[in-house]
Design a protein around this motif. Structure first.
Motif, PDB file in Angstrom:
ATOM      1  N   GLY A   1       0.832  -1.208   0.000  1.00  0.00           N
ATOM      2  CA  GLY A   1       0.000   0.000   0.000  1.00  0.00           C
ATOM      3  C   GLY A   1       0.861   1.251   0.000  1.00  0.00           C
ATOM      4  O   GLY A   1       0.597   2.208  -0.738  1.00  0.00           O
ATOM      5  N   LEU A   2       1.930   1.233   0.796  1.00  0.00           N
ATOM      6  CA  LEU A   2       2.823   2.398   0.861  1.00  0.00           C
ATOM      7  C   LEU A   2       3.579   2.584  -0.460  1.00  0.00           C
ATOM      8  O   LEU A   2       3.685   3.697  -0.979  1.00  0.00           O
ATOM      9  CB  LEU A   2       3.821   2.230   2.013  1.00  0.00           C
ATOM     10  CG  LEU A   2       3.219   2.158   3.424  1.00  0.00           C
ATOM     11  CD1 LEU A   2       4.290   1.789   4.444  1.00  0.00           C
ATOM     12  CD2 LEU A   2       2.570   3.484   3.805  1.00  0.00           C
TER      13      LEU A   2
ATOM     14  N   SER B   1       2.663   1.511  -3.376  1.00  0.00           N
ATOM     15  CA  SER B   1       1.746   1.900  -4.454  1.00  0.00           C
ATOM     16  C   SER B   1       1.461   3.399  -4.387  1.00  0.00           C
ATOM     17  O   SER B   1       1.241   4.037  -5.425  1.00  0.00           O
ATOM     18  CB  SER B   1       0.459   1.082  -4.403  1.00  0.00           C
ATOM     19  OG  SER B   1      -0.278   1.416  -3.260  1.00  0.00           O
ATOM     20  N   ALA B   2       1.461   3.955  -3.173  1.00  0.00           N
ATOM     21  CA  ALA B   2       1.296   5.416  -3.046  1.00  0.00           C
ATOM     22  C   ALA B   2       2.461   6.119  -3.734  1.00  0.00           C
ATOM     23  O   ALA B   2       2.271   7.115  -4.444  1.00  0.00           O
ATOM     24  CB  ALA B   2       1.228   5.811  -1.575  1.00  0.00           C
TER      25      ALA B   2
ATOM     26  N   PHE C   1       1.922   5.811  -7.495  1.00  0.00           N
ATOM     27  CA  PHE C   1       0.783   6.632  -7.927  1.00  0.00           C
ATOM     28  C   PHE C   1       1.152   8.106  -7.938  1.00  0.00           C
ATOM     29  O   PHE C   1       0.902   8.810  -8.916  1.00  0.00           O
ATOM     30  CB  PHE C   1      -0.380   6.374  -6.951  1.00  0.00           C
ATOM     31  CG  PHE C   1      -1.710   6.843  -7.442  1.00  0.00           C
ATOM     32  CD1 PHE C   1      -2.585   5.975  -8.073  1.00  0.00           C
ATOM     33  CD2 PHE C   1      -2.112   8.161  -7.262  1.00  0.00           C
ATOM     34  CE1 PHE C   1      -3.819   6.406  -8.530  1.00  0.00           C
ATOM     35  CE2 PHE C   1      -3.343   8.605  -7.706  1.00  0.00           C
ATOM     36  CZ  PHE C   1      -4.200   7.723  -8.344  1.00  0.00           C
ATOM     37  N   LEU C   2       1.771   8.557  -6.849  1.00  0.00           N
ATOM     38  CA  LEU C   2       2.090   9.988  -6.739  1.00  0.00           C
ATOM     39  C   LEU C   2       3.201  10.376  -7.705  1.00  0.00           C
ATOM     40  O   LEU C   2       3.158  11.432  -8.328  1.00  0.00           O
ATOM     41  CB  LEU C   2       2.487  10.333  -5.300  1.00  0.00           C
ATOM     42  CG  LEU C   2       1.362  10.186  -4.263  1.00  0.00           C
ATOM     43  CD1 LEU C   2       1.895  10.346  -2.851  1.00  0.00           C
ATOM     44  CD2 LEU C   2       0.250  11.197  -4.524  1.00  0.00           C
TER      45      LEU C   2
END
Lengths: 197, 570
Positions: free
Chosen positions: A36-37, A39-40, A43-44
């Motif tokens: 999750g971290l 993927s952030a 994404f960013l």
């Protein structure tokens, strides 16, 4: 109440003890958490026009030292696990001590790195790049601190268990080694994302 | 003194009962919150009678008994959060799972009894933090159960409590999931192969995996949102954001869509976490009360596993309104339709299991039968939402509320009621009253439909689901505004008709008819234990399993049920 079966003994048809399977599942959830971290980050970064948009760069030399120290910590505890089968308690204790010391060193280096960035007016709020890095590195420091406590357990209270029930002790050491291997892999990915790519 | 030790007991039955009672309490509380909302929707701006004096004590929420918009938002956010994370999931997995799984495995406890106890206390702590935020100075979280940024980042109310509470609930769920998976894999008694597990146990196993895999990304997202709120970062805050005509002072560069992706990666599998254990309960009750084996047991198992896998690939169908590209939306439309296949297999298997059976229409069976059409309505009304072109006009309307509630309220809650009536004799050694049970069932069925069918109609008429006054002041809402009244009175009726259940539950504890260990003449291992099983000792001797989980009406057997523990078909 009777003892829980397969706490220390391997269940024949699954080839696992309860603790090892539980640890594997815990690490699976950790993979998803770090996923999750990361993927952030992806994404960013993929949406950013400038990366990083502002602030001081994360010092690569300190990052390199931290990575090496982290890998030594994970390697030591893994060696300790492998040495257990040879019944060499002294080397297991020494290797666990190395892990605990390296873990403490890692926490201190990352703390120093954060202070240096803060002195350069760069904090988590400076940019999304720094926000992701500060978040991952702080969460990872908490994980490493837990790992240091586990290594200390192997040297301290764990020894009593080793004398009383060597199979139970061996299971716990294996679980601690798996945890450290996961931490090393997670930090390796972090280092690549922030210092290489 | 024995009572004093119960909060610290590590026996799975004690923990399971505590999970059940606590989550039933949260369920009731969440229902009471929504009743306040329902009053506001029917009589916007009018004080709530009877409890007016209590509620008007605080001028920031309900001055003179009239609900303020922000308090309405708080009620909505906490209602959703409590129902999903503090009521239904803990009830199905923490309550039913923790109590029944070890018994069905022929085990004495879960694999990690102390973790089981820890998980329960973390659940309580998370619940207290989330619900307790109502009493904080700024009130509870008010940006919906989905907590979409940037609203959730800039709002001043108790969103921070919500985030911390959810992180604690996540830890509780992780512990619970690991415990259940390890127990199922490792603690099966002799002869209990994976394909001899009751379908209920399979449903718990798959559900635990879904929780374990899908929850961590939301925990990561919660950390990020907490950073945005506390440290001023911009994970979810875009550049150039203007609120109330003033630019927001953040570095920017973040994306609100990132939250939506991470949130729905959990929240869509969460729907199947709500449904799959319900199917597990149904499978046991339907097989037992039709006196027939389950139709397609293996197919059901593989469908459950496939459903869990696919549930991780459909999350963005909640995000068609974000303007995603056609390639992406095509992918998620396709996966959403594919996931309906295992759902249909499961519900069809239930119907076919009843075909030709000698059905006993007792209270648990009535709830179980009613689950199927209710779930079917929920599922079928989901089809228009699976496709972008039909989703977009329906997405912000009451249609979505109706669809989701048909799945979870008359769907999952019916399964929960069925399970409580079915296993009550095992847990207490007494049977619940059938007359009160049937009264509870029929009235609940009528009132549930009285609530949610109107939502579907309002949604099809285009009524927005985000209106504080129920649509009174909006032209498009006027024609269906009166449906608010029918839905709300049904909700109040539903509350009243839970009284027979509550009365039955507590009365039966003391005066219910006493039963032996297997009052339903069932086949799975929990019925081999005493009713109730002794604390710390589920079975008097070691258990060996000789057959599958639902062997009813076996040809040439003397009885119409062949328990798993019995060596011969005597």
């Amino acid at each position: 109440m009777g003892a829980i079966p397969y706490s220390t003994r391997v269940r024949p048809d699954t080839g696992l003890t309860n603790g090892r399977l539980g640890t594997a599942l815990f690490l699976l959830s950790e993979v998803m958490f770090y996923g999750g971290l990361f993927s952030a980050y992806v994404f960013l970064r993929s949406a950013a026009t400038d990366w990083p948009a502002a602030g001081a760069p994360i010092p690569r030399d300190m990052g390199g030292v931290a990575l090496v120290i982290h890998l030594i910590a994970a390697a030591s505890v893994t060696l300790a696990w492998l040495r257990l089968s040879r019944d060499s308690r002294a080397s297991v204790n020494a290797l666990s001590l190395v892990t605990a010391i390296m873990a403490t060193g890692f926490i201190a280096i990352i703390g120093q790195e954060h202070r240096m960035l803060a002195n350069a007016d760069t904090v988590a709020a400076t940019s999304t790049y720094h926000a992701v890095y500060f978040l991952i590195s702080d969460i990872h420091r908490v994980h490493v601190a837990a790992g240091a406590l586990l290594a200390a357990y192997m040297i301290g209270p764990g020894r009593t268990l080793q004398l009383r029930d060597s199979m139970a002790y061996a299971n716990r050491v294996a679980c601690i080694a798996w945890y450290w291997l996961f931490l090393a892999a997670a930090w390796l990915v972090t280092a690549v994302l922030f210092h290489v790519i | 003194m024995r009572w004093l030790r119960l909060p610290f007991s590590t026996d799975h039955k004690v923990v399971g009962i505590q999970y059940t009672l606590t989550s039933l309490l949260f369920l009731l509380l969440a229902f009471l919150l929504v009743l306040l909302m329902r009053w506001q929707l029917v009589f916007p701006g009018e004080p709530i009678p009877v409890i007016e004096d209590i509620l008007s004590a605080d001028d920031t929420r309900m001055p003179e008994g009239v609900m303020l918009p922000n308090f309405y938002n708080q009620l909505g956010a906490i209602h959703g959060t409590m129902m999903v994370f503090l009521a239904v999931v803990p009830l199905l997995v923490g309550g039913f799972g923790t109590y029944l799984v070890p018994l069905m495995l022929g085990a004495e406890n879960l694999a990690f009894p102390r973790l089981s106890r820890t998980g329960y206390w973390l659940y309580i702590a998370g619940g207290v933090i989330i619900v307790g935020s109502f009493f904080s100075e700024s009130g509870a979280a008010s940006s919906g159960w989905t907590s979409y940024p940037p609203l959730s980042v800039i709002e001043i109310s108790g969103q921070t409590y919500w985030l911390i509470g959810m992180a604690v609930v996540y830890l509780s769920n992780m512990i619970l999931s690991i415990n259940l998976i390890v127990s199922i894999v490792q603690l099966r008694t002799e002869g209990l192969t994976m394909m001899r597990l009751p379908f209920f146990v399979w449903s718990q196993l798959v559900t635990a995996f879904m929780l374990l895999i899908s929850f961590p990304p939301l925990a990561a997202a919660a950390c990020m949102q907490l950073m945005d709120r506390v440290k001023g970062t911009s994970f979810f805050m875009p550049s150039g954001l203007v609120v109330a005509e003033s630019p927001v002072e953040v570095s920017g560069g973040g994306s609100a869509l990132l939250w939506q992706h991470l949130f729905w990666f959990l929240a869509h599998p969460e729907v199947y976490v709500l449904i799959l254990p319900a199917f597990g309960i149904l499978a046991e009750i339907i097989a037992n009360n039709t006196r027939k084996p389950l139709w397609g047991y293996r197919g059901m198992v593989f469908s459950a596993v496939f459903m869990a896998f696919m549930s991780m690939l459909v999350w963005a169908h909640h995000m068609y309104l974000t303007g995603m590209g056609t390639t992406m939306s095509t992918f998620f439309q396709a996966t959403t339709i594919i996931i309906s296949i295992p759902s249909v297999i499961l519900s069809t298997s239930m119907v076919l299991s009843m075909w030709g059976g000698s059905i006993r229409f007792n209270t648990p069976m009535l709830f179980a039968i009613a689950f199927i059409p209710m779930f079917a309505i929920g599922g079928l009304t989901g089809i228009p939402l699976a496709f972008g072109p039909t989703n977009i006009p329906l997405h912000d309307t009451y249609y979505v509320i109706g669809h989701f509630h048909y799945v979870v309220a008359p769907g999952t809650l019916f399964a929960i009621f069925a399970g409580i009536y079915y296993w009550f004799p095992k847990v207490t050694g007494r049977r619940m009253n059938e007359l009160l049970g049937k009264l509870h069932f029929w009235t609940t069925l009528v009132f549930m439909n009285g609530i949610f069918s109107h939502f579907l109609l309002q949604g099809l008429a285009g009524l927005s689901r985000r209106l504080y006054d129920g649509g009174e002041t909006y032209a498009h809402g006027r024609e269906v505004f009166n449906f608010n009244s029918a839905a709300s009175w049904s909700a109040f009726g539903l509350l009243i008709m839970q009284l027979p259940f509550i009365l039955n539950f507590f009365m039966s504890l003391f005066v219910g008819k006493k039963v032996d260990s297997n009052p339903w003449e069932a086949t799975t291992l929990e019925w081999h234990a005493d009713s109730p099983p002794a604390i710390g000792a589920n079975f008097k001797d070691s258990v060996h399993v000789h057959r599958g989980p639902c062997e009813y009406s076996v040809p040439d057997a003397q009885e119409d049920f062949s328990p798993q523990w019995r060596a011969e078909n005597a």
